[in-house]
Each structure stands twice: as C-alpha cells, then as structure tokens.
Design an enzyme around this catalytic site. Sequence first.
Site, short mmCIF file in Angstrom:
data_model
loop_
_atom_site.label_atom_id
_atom_site.label_comp_id
_atom_site.label_asym_id
_atom_site.label_seq_id
_atom_site.Cartn_x
_atom_site.Cartn_y
_atom_site.Cartn_z
CG ASN A 210 -0.38 -0.18 2.52
OD1 ASN A 210 0.68 -0.78 2.64
ND2 ASN A 210 -1.03 0.32 3.55
CB ILE A 211 1.72 3.64 -2.34
CG1 ILE A 211 2.50 2.39 -2.77
CG2 ILE A 211 2.58 4.90 -2.48
CD1 ILE A 211 2.77 2.30 -4.26
CD GLU A 212 -1.39 4.80 4.51
OE1 GLU A 212 -0.88 5.63 5.31
OE2 GLU A 212 -2.14 3.88 4.88
CB CYS A 221 -5.21 -1.23 -1.80
SG CYS A 221 -6.52 -0.37 -0.96
CD GLU A 223 -5.43 -5.73 -1.40
OE1 GLU A 223 -4.79 -4.66 -1.29
OE2 GLU A 223 -6.27 -6.10 -0.57
CB CYS A 253 -10.86 -2.24 0.21
SG CYS A 253 -10.14 -1.61 -1.31
CB CYS A 256 -8.64 -4.35 -3.89
SG CYS A 256 -7.47 -3.02 -3.56
N1 THU Z 1 -5.29 -1.29 2.41
C1 THU Z 1 -4.77 -2.15 1.47
O1 THU Z 1 -3.61 -1.97 1.06
N2 THU Z 1 -5.54 -3.17 1.00
C2 THU Z 1 -6.82 -3.40 1.39
O2 THU Z 1 -7.49 -4.22 0.79
C3 THU Z 1 -7.39 -2.66 2.53
C4 THU Z 1 -6.66 -1.41 2.92
C5 THU Z 1 -4.45 -0.20 2.90
C6 THU Z 1 -4.89 1.15 2.39
C7 THU Z 1 -4.35 2.07 3.46
O3 THU Z 1 -3.02 2.40 3.17
C8 THU Z 1 -4.36 1.24 4.72
O4 THU Z 1 -4.53 -0.12 4.31
C9 THU Z 1 -5.46 1.61 5.70
O5 THU Z 1 -6.68 1.69 5.06
#
Ligand code: THU
Length: 297
Positions: A210-212, A221, A223, A253, A256
């Site tokens: 995941n890259i915020e 996310c 995935e 989520c 994804c």
């Molecule tokens: N996140 C994912 O990478 N995959 C998911 O299916 C659920 C959420 C990440 C997104 C964000 O960076 C962190 O989890 C919190 O929501």
Amino acid sequence: MILLWEIDTPVDPALTTLMQTAADCALWAEGVSRRCAVSVRLCDDEAIHQINRTFRQVDRATDVLSFPMVTYPSGVTAGRADRLLRQAYDDDVDACMLGDLVLSVPHIYRQAEEYGHSPRREAAYLLVHGLCHLMGYDHMEDEERKEMRAMEEKILSAVGMSREEQGSVSDEALLALARAAMERSYSPYSHFAVGAALLCEDGRVFQGCNIENAAFSMTNCAERTAVFKAVSEGETAFTTIAIAASGAAPWPCGACRQVLHEFAPDIRVLVTWDGQVAEAMLKELLPNGFGPRELMK
Ligand code: THU
C-alpha cells in the site's frame, strides 16, 4: 530484503523485478525474519574483471562475485546466526547489511543461451547463488556444496524457477512474498502495512504494497499496486493473490475486489495476518460482480 541497486549496464526490468522476488524468497527459505539488505551492482565484463582482479587477485571476468559482510562460523548460516546479523545492522539502511554482490549483465545473457534457458532463470540463479554465499553457504567441500545446492533449489522453486518444475509457486511461498512486500509499505498515516503477491498464469509473481499520500484519497492499496504492476508489464491472467498484514485479516477492500474482478473473476484470494491464514474465491467476496462481460451483452 532490501536490494540497493547500482545499475551500470542496462538490463531488462523484468530481471530486476524477479531478482527482488527471489531475494525475498531467500530470506524466507533460510528462515531469517530480521530486515536485511544487500547491495547489487549490475555491470559489464570489463568492470567485473577489474573488481575480480583488485579484490580477489583473479585476472578474468566472471558471472557473479559476492563480498559477505558477516563472517559465519563454519557450518553456520544466516538462519542460525541471529546475533551476527544483529551486529551487521546498519543505521543508514535500517537493516542488517549482508554484503555486496556484483553481477555481469553480458554473462547473464550469454550463459542463458549456453544452458538453453531464459535470461530470467539465469539472472535468478546467479543472484540466488550470490545471496547464498552472503548467507554463509559455500561449495568448497562436498557436504557444504550439497547444502548450498539444496538451498539454491529451494529458493528458485519458491519463485517458480526450479530446474524441474517451471512455474509452480506454492501457496506458502506466495504468502511469504506478500509478507516481504509489507516491508516496503508506505503507510505513515494509517500505520497499517499491507503486502500483496499476485501469481500469474505463466508463473510470474508481482508484489505490491500500500502506498499512502498526504492527500489521503490518493492512497493505493497493496492489491491494486500488484495488479497495476502486472498489467503494465503485459500480464493480465492471474490465478492467486496473497495479501498480508498485521493485527487484522486483510480481506481486499471493495475497490480492489472490483479491480481484481476485471481481469480474474475466478482468482483465489489468500490472506495472512499474525501467523493465521484464510482463503476465499473472489466470486464469494464479490458475488454478482459487474465486469467487462456485462458490457458486451
Ligand atoms: N489497504 C490495502 O492496502 N488493502 C486493502 O485491501 C485494505 C486497505 C491499505 C490502504 C491504506 O493504506 C491502509 O490499508 C489503511 O486503510
């Protein structure tokens, strides 16, 4: 594993992607849970020749050179040398430095042709061979040679590059690759690190994290990072995705699920967290999904 690249000679990016995956598998296969790093230089024959002459007094070019940072007692390898690994911790990289590798790019292509396999297999083999040296393996004596070959084979088969079975990455290896990808998560806002490993029909694996972003909604996310990497490399046939996190089961989520459904409505989804594993089919997670087929009706 953190790979610190120094690329002097252009190389197909598919090879460096595979080398990252193989390096993650090496730590898993050896049972090392500490964060580790290795510097990897990709160069031409002239440069590796010079390094071989300067540091090993061997006056010729070669395929791979390893310079371990850790001195293991005889018969001990990285998986059983936690104290030594801890001593090799480097503040700058925030990981234990196992050492340096130098690979000759022309040798990768030349040897692949000689042995009649792909440059991907040759690149993975040479990297894994070098990494085994950095983890304390050697091939001077018969017994240690056998152990080194067995470890090389374990790592290569985990990335679907074993000699016998091309393209059969086990669930266990895929889960380990998802956990390794978590280490590269950029999640300073949620502190919820997620890693993914996407297995393609041809045996390739794409990892993602995941890259915020400071503008929160730009977050991607794990995935979707893996899917977008694969699609941008020309791959759209997926069989399994493994997803890893800590503290909670990282079921994908809604966004994804929808993106996975576009390419692989029949994909298997594995999740792992805190030593637990669960599995579902995407069809169960996204019943009556809307996809490209619906638009064609
Ligand atoms: N996140 C994912 O990478 N995959 C998911 O299916 C659920 C959420 C990440 C997104 C964000 O960076 C962190 O989890 C919190 O929501």
